[in-house]
Scaffold this motif. Sequence first.
Motif: not given
Length: 260
Positions: A41-43, A50-51, A112-115, A133-137
Amino acid sequence: MRTNYYYREVFGRKNPVKEFLVTFFISISSGPRLLLEVFIRKNFGERYFSFTISIINTFVLLFIPFILDSIKNTFRGGFGYGGESSGFWHVIGTNILWYLFLAAFMYFSWLRRKEIKRSRSSFDFGKFSKYSGDIDKRFKDVQITGRPATIREIETMLEPLPFFVIGFVLMLIGQSLGILLFICSIIYALSNRGAYYIGDNAMLDIIDKVIINENLKEFFVNGKESNEAAGFRSYSHRPSNPDDGQKAYEAGFDDFEEVK
């Protein structure tokens, strides 16, 4: 939605043990879930990811192979004899996939922290801070019985499935990483099922409150004791005077809106 006292006291049945266990399990699953989520996942929302937890996870897992090696050698040497360690590099070498996974985990956690990194002085309504988070397409493209998989199916089955399979295969060839992935995939699936269980019950509570509120007025004012079609049945006497019944109905509501 206003809370009706009659509904809360008569129909507001709870299973506190079950609710506590589900909530407790979800609360302690964040660490194991995170080990998988950063890869798929992203964003994330700012308050979801939590990093720091990533660092703690990595720090703890760094020592697991050494602890297991010490336990294994203790059994080999017999209790009271103090089994000897296999050596630093031997433990690293026999668990190379474990440590490569931790390195990859920290790298993806950093991504993920950078996002989600932003100025702490700015707040807006653009994004839910606990967004998971965004679910992978690729998961959304999966077909189940001829239709696209639902979000519930993705979160409770499809997302943890690759880790479950990889973990199982690695366990068969004697890799400790397999046990970690296998356990985390099960926790991931069960914690999402628990979240949906809580959400489903919250929705049923909302629907029940609407039904009860509609039928209680019929009961208190018009004397209609049941509505079989809606599944409502009263469990009390009512004032004989309709005007008093109207007053009792209105007085049964709290003076505030319940927001959770």
